[in-house]
Enzyme design. Structure first.
Site, PDB file in Angstrom:
ATOM      1  N   ASP A   1     -50.993 -17.844  27.945  1.00 24.14           N
ATOM      2  CA  ASP A   1     -51.561 -17.507  26.634  1.00 24.14           C
ATOM      3  C   ASP A   1     -50.462 -17.422  25.600  1.00 24.14           C
ATOM      4  O   ASP A   1     -49.578 -16.564  25.693  1.00 24.14           O
ATOM      5  CB  ASP A   1     -52.273 -16.146  26.715  1.00 24.14           C
TER       6      ASP A   1
ATOM      7  N   ASP B   1     -62.934 -17.558  29.768  1.00 22.99           N
ATOM      8  CA  ASP B   1     -61.699 -16.773  29.632  1.00 22.99           C
ATOM      9  C   ASP B   1     -61.959 -15.435  28.946  1.00 22.99           C
ATOM     10  O   ASP B   1     -62.330 -15.411  27.773  1.00 22.99           O
ATOM     11  CB  ASP B   1     -60.696 -17.602  28.810  1.00 22.99           C
TER      12      ASP B   1
HETATM   13  C1  DX5 Z   1     -57.287 -13.460  25.708  1.00 21.68           C
HETATM   14  C2  DX5 Z   1     -56.603 -14.439  26.631  1.00 21.68           C
HETATM   15  C3  DX5 Z   1     -57.026 -14.312  28.058  1.00 21.68           C
HETATM   16  C4  DX5 Z   1     -56.689 -12.992  28.675  1.00 21.68           C
HETATM   17  C5  DX5 Z   1     -57.519 -12.778  29.895  1.00 21.68           C
HETATM   18  O1  DX5 Z   1     -56.834 -13.690  24.434  1.00 21.68           O
HETATM   19  O2  DX5 Z   1     -56.890 -15.755  26.228  1.00 21.68           O
HETATM   20  O3  DX5 Z   1     -56.505 -15.385  28.827  1.00 21.68           O
HETATM   21  O4  DX5 Z   1     -55.347 -12.859  28.994  1.00 21.68           O
HETATM   22  O5  DX5 Z   1     -57.275 -11.490  30.361  1.00 21.68           O
HETATM   23  P1  DX5 Z   1     -58.419 -10.568  30.979  1.00 21.68           P
HETATM   24  O6  DX5 Z   1     -58.894 -11.252  32.223  1.00 21.68           O
HETATM   25  O7  DX5 Z   1     -57.725  -9.272  31.235  1.00 21.68           O
HETATM   26  O8  DX5 Z   1     -59.515 -10.460  29.952  1.00 21.68           O
HETATM   27 ZN    ZN Z   2     -56.377 -17.431  27.607  1.00 19.97          ZN
END
Ligand code: DX5
Ligand code: ZN
Length: 209
Positions: free
Chosen positions: A32, A171
């Site tokens: 990310d 996601d």
């Molecule tokens: C949010 C990101 C995600 C996030 C997912 O902006 O794009 O990829 O890191 O993390 P969790 O699974 O904790 O929601």
């Molecule tokens: Zn992400």
């Protein structure tokens, strides 16, 4: 169903998290990157990112929450990622997708919770992945937004009807409960804190699989 693990929110250092992910059963490492413009958060240090990921043994699934991906694509291409995904809400979508393809990298389009899926329609024949955001982008550890399920259902139906080849990925807020809401409509899930805030990565990944 494939699993991509995001190391954005982890109770270990990035280096330790990556080393554990390399030994785990995750199919992809989800990266990310944020520019402080498209989302308020900023972690766009390309030198650090390349240093951290250059020896990663898992295929990389890069998610760019940035307003202008064009200026960083060539550096990221040096990591030879499996996918680079940009957001459909930015202004130069077509140009960026073409640039990603030029490097022979799978190109993806991410879509925010408040954006209607019609925004993706002009690109459906061209893209390799759709990343449906089930939280507002920017932070790990948020709660899954239930409306996402309808969007996934409609994209999954469209994919079948038109015999399209992109992967559908989701996601944000994916855990052992929310996985049951999405599993019938996706090819891949991204999970962050559910895996990286725990001791046994494979136990968490297996709960998802
Ligand atoms: C949010 C990101 C995600 C996030 C997912 O902006 O794009 O990829 O890191 O993390 P969790 O699974 O904790 O929601
Ligand atoms: Zn992400």
């Amino acid at each position: 169903m494939k699993v991509a693990v995001s190391y954005l929110k982890s109770n270990r250092s990035k280096e330790e998290t990556l080393s554990l992910l390399n030994k785990s059963q995750t199919d992809f490492v989800h990266v990310d990157l944020m520019d402080g413009i498209f989302v308020p958060e900023n972690n766009l240090d390309l030198e650090e990112t390349i240093q951290l990921l250059k020896d990663c043994q898992k295929p990389l699934d890069i998610h760019l929450m940035v307003e202008d991906p064009l200026k960083i694509l060539s550096k990221l291409a040096s990591l030879k990622p499996a996918y680079i995904t940009i957001h459909v809400e930015i202004s130069n979508v077509q140009e960026c997708l073409l640039e990603i393809k030029k490097y022979h990298i799978g190109c993806g389009l991410a879509i925010n919770p408040e954006t209607k899926e019609d925004a993706l329609y002009p690109y459906l024949d061209f893209i390799d992945q759709i990343l449906v955001m089930s939280v507002h982008p920017g932070k790990g550890g948020q709660t899954f937004i239930p409306d996402t399920v309808e969007k996934l259902k409609s994209l999954s139906t469209l994919k079948k009807e038109k015999n399209l080849s992109f992967l559908i990925s989701v996601d944000g807020g994916i855990n052992k409960e929310t996985i049951s809401l999405v599993k019938d409509y996706v090819d891949m899930v991204v999970s962050g804190s559910f895996v990286c805030m725990h001791d046994e990565y494979d136990a968490q990944i297996n709960l998802l699989k």
